[in-house]
Scaffold this motif. Structure first.
Motif, PDB file in Angstrom:
ATOM      1  N   ARG A   1      38.988  51.944  48.966  1.00 39.95           N
ATOM      2  CA  ARG A   1      38.747  51.866  50.406  1.00 39.95           C
ATOM      3  C   ARG A   1      37.978  50.593  50.748  1.00 39.95           C
ATOM      4  N   LEU A   2      38.142  50.133  51.958  1.00 45.48           N
ATOM      5  CA  LEU A   2      37.464  48.912  52.387  1.00 45.48           C
ATOM      6  C   LEU A   2      35.951  49.099  52.485  1.00 45.48           C
ATOM      7  N   ASP A   3      35.496  50.345  52.628  1.00 41.54           N
ATOM      8  CA  ASP A   3      34.063  50.617  52.704  1.00 41.54           C
ATOM      9  C   ASP A   3      33.493  51.119  51.367  1.00 41.54           C
ATOM     10  N   CYS A   4      34.179  50.880  50.276  1.00 40.97           N
ATOM     11  CA  CYS A   4      33.745  51.346  48.965  1.00 40.97           C
ATOM     12  C   CYS A   4      32.374  50.760  48.606  1.00 40.97           C
ATOM     13  N   ARG A   5      31.447  51.640  48.248  1.00 41.69           N
ATOM     14  CA  ARG A   5      30.094  51.230  47.885  1.00 41.69           C
ATOM     15  C   ARG A   5      30.103  50.249  46.712  1.00 41.69           C
ATOM     16  N   ALA A   6      30.885  50.526  45.690  1.00 44.76           N
ATOM     17  CA  ALA A   6      30.916  49.660  44.506  1.00 44.76           C
ATOM     18  C   ALA A   6      31.461  48.278  44.842  1.00 44.76           C
ATOM     19  N   ALA A   7      32.525  48.220  45.642  1.00 49.04           N
ATOM     20  CA  ALA A   7      33.100  46.931  46.028  1.00 49.04           C
ATOM     21  C   ALA A   7      32.133  46.145  46.910  1.00 49.04           C
ATOM     22  N   LEU A   8      31.496  46.819  47.856  1.00 48.81           N
ATOM     23  CA  LEU A   8      30.551  46.127  48.740  1.00 48.81           C
ATOM     24  C   LEU A   8      29.356  45.588  47.959  1.00 48.81           C
ATOM     25  N   GLN A   9      28.905  46.314  46.949  1.00 48.82           N
ATOM     26  CA  GLN A   9      27.814  45.819  46.103  1.00 48.82           C
ATOM     27  C   GLN A   9      28.265  44.597  45.303  1.00 48.82           C
ATOM     28  N   ALA A  10      29.486  44.642  44.773  1.00 45.88           N
ATOM     29  CA  ALA A  10      30.013  43.500  44.020  1.00 45.88           C
ATOM     30  C   ALA A  10      30.165  42.281  44.919  1.00 45.88           C
ATOM     31  N   ILE A  11      30.616  42.500  46.151  1.00 39.17           N
ATOM     32  CA  ILE A  11      30.757  41.398  47.104  1.00 39.17           C
ATOM     33  C   ILE A  11      29.387  40.807  47.423  1.00 39.17           C
ATOM     34  N   ALA A  12      28.387  41.644  47.592  1.00 41.06           N
ATOM     35  CA  ALA A  12      27.030  41.172  47.898  1.00 41.06           C
ATOM     36  C   ALA A  12      26.461  40.327  46.766  1.00 41.06           C
ATOM     37  N   ARG A  13      26.845  40.627  45.536  1.00 42.35           N
ATOM     38  CA  ARG A  13      26.381  39.852  44.372  1.00 42.35           C
ATOM     39  C   ARG A  13      27.141  38.540  44.222  1.00 42.35           C
ATOM     40  N   GLY A  14      28.285  38.411  44.888  1.00 39.25           N
ATOM     41  CA  GLY A  14      29.103  37.201  44.797  1.00 39.25           C
ATOM     42  C   GLY A  14      30.109  37.296  43.647  1.00 39.25           C
ATOM     43  N   GLY A  15      31.048  36.384  43.624  1.00 37.03           N
ATOM     44  CA  GLY A  15      32.020  36.350  42.552  1.00 37.03           C
ATOM     45  C   GLY A  15      33.237  37.235  42.770  1.00 37.03           C
ATOM     46  N   TYR A  16      33.087  38.346  43.393  1.00 41.97           N
ATOM     47  CA  TYR A  16      34.170  39.313  43.600  1.00 41.97           C
ATOM     48  C   TYR A  16      35.183  38.806  44.625  1.00 41.97           C
ATOM     49  N   VAL A  17      34.715  38.121  45.623  1.00 43.69           N
ATOM     50  CA  VAL A  17      35.539  37.734  46.768  1.00 43.69           C
ATOM     51  C   VAL A  17      36.717  36.846  46.362  1.00 43.69           C
ATOM     52  N   ALA A  18      36.547  35.990  45.391  1.00 43.21           N
ATOM     53  CA  ALA A  18      37.627  35.087  44.978  1.00 43.21           C
ATOM     54  C   ALA A  18      38.834  35.846  44.437  1.00 43.21           C
ATOM     55  N   ASN A  19      38.631  37.037  43.943  1.00 44.01           N
ATOM     56  CA  ASN A  19      39.720  37.831  43.372  1.00 44.01           C
ATOM     57  C   ASN A  19      40.095  39.035  44.227  1.00 44.01           C
ATOM     58  N   ARG A  20      39.637  39.051  45.457  1.00 51.87           N
ATOM     59  CA  ARG A  20      39.892  40.182  46.355  1.00 51.87           C
ATOM     60  C   ARG A  20      41.308  40.095  46.916  1.00 51.87           C
ATOM     61  N   VAL A  21      41.992  41.225  46.949  1.00 50.79           N
ATOM     62  CA  VAL A  21      43.323  41.331  47.547  1.00 50.79           C
ATOM     63  C   VAL A  21      43.318  42.538  48.478  1.00 50.79           C
ATOM     64  N   PHE A  22      44.320  42.624  49.335  1.00 50.54           N
ATOM     65  CA  PHE A  22      44.412  43.722  50.283  1.00 50.54           C
ATOM     66  C   PHE A  22      45.813  44.314  50.253  1.00 50.54           C
ATOM     67  N   PHE A  23      45.877  45.621  50.439  1.00 49.71           N
ATOM     68  CA  PHE A  23      47.145  46.339  50.406  1.00 49.71           C
ATOM     69  C   PHE A  23      47.340  47.113  51.699  1.00 49.71           C
ATOM     70  N   LEU A  24      48.594  47.248  52.089  1.00 44.44           N
ATOM     71  CA  LEU A  24      48.919  48.034  53.263  1.00 44.44           C
ATOM     72  C   LEU A  24      48.611  49.511  53.025  1.00 44.44           C
ATOM     73  N   ASN A  25      48.913  49.994  51.803  1.00 46.88           N
ATOM     74  CA  ASN A  25      48.715  51.411  51.501  1.00 46.88           C
ATOM     75  C   ASN A  25      48.660  51.632  49.983  1.00 46.88           C
ATOM     76  N   GLU A  26      48.438  52.884  49.593  1.00 48.84           N
ATOM     77  CA  GLU A  26      48.344  53.229  48.172  1.00 48.84           C
ATOM     78  C   GLU A  26      49.650  52.983  47.435  1.00 48.84           C
ATOM     79  N   THR A  27      50.759  53.230  48.085  1.00 54.03           N
ATOM     80  CA  THR A  27      52.062  53.025  47.453  1.00 54.03           C
ATOM     81  C   THR A  27      52.219  51.578  46.997  1.00 54.03           C
ATOM     82  N   ALA A  28      51.865  50.646  47.856  1.00 49.17           N
ATOM     83  CA  ALA A  28      51.974  49.227  47.513  1.00 49.17           C
ATOM     84  C   ALA A  28      51.006  48.861  46.391  1.00 49.17           C
ATOM     85  N   ALA A  29      49.791  49.378  46.451  1.00 47.06           N
ATOM     86  CA  ALA A  29      48.787  49.070  45.428  1.00 47.06           C
ATOM     87  C   ALA A  29      49.231  49.574  44.059  1.00 47.06           C
ATOM     88  N   GLU A  30      49.698  50.815  44.011  1.00 46.34           N
ATOM     89  CA  GLU A  30      50.111  51.392  42.738  1.00 46.34           C
ATOM     90  C   GLU A  30      51.379  50.733  42.209  1.00 46.34           C
TER      91      GLU A  30
END
Length: 90
Positions: free
Chosen positions: A38-67
């Motif tokens: 989810r876009l509000d995932c606690r773990a992802a938001l913490q990783a983004i706050a630490r830096g480094g994560y954003v360069a490898n961030r991608v976005f999906f329309l839905n779970e079907t596309a991600a899987e």
């Protein structure tokens, strides 16, 4: 939103390649770990706050596309989906 009528978002498709979409993605992912959540995932938001994560961030329309692109559910924000994936039921 006003003014967003011509806006596009870069999403990742089922082939794990980026494409422009007029629809905003509902899930975020990390290209190197192949995890989506989810876009509000606690773990992802913490990783983004630490830096480094954003360069490898991608976005999906839905779970079907991600899987279809080879990503697995996040254990933090999607624990039920993750449990099914881990049990090999997805």
């Amino acid at each position: 939103m006003p003014g967003d009528s011509n806006r596009t978002w870069e999403l990742t498709g089922k082939d794990d390649k980026p494409y422009d979409s007029v629809q905003k993605g509902s899930l975020g992912g990390h290209r190197r770990s192949h995890i989506y959540g989810r876009l509000d995932c606690r773990a992802a938001l913490q990783a983004i706050a630490r830096g480094g994560y954003v360069a490898n961030r991608v976005f999906f329309l839905n779970e079907t596309a991600a899987e279809a692109a080879g990503y697995r559910p996040c254990a933090v924000c999607l624990p039920q989906d993750y449990a099914l994936w881990k049990a090999g039921k997805v």
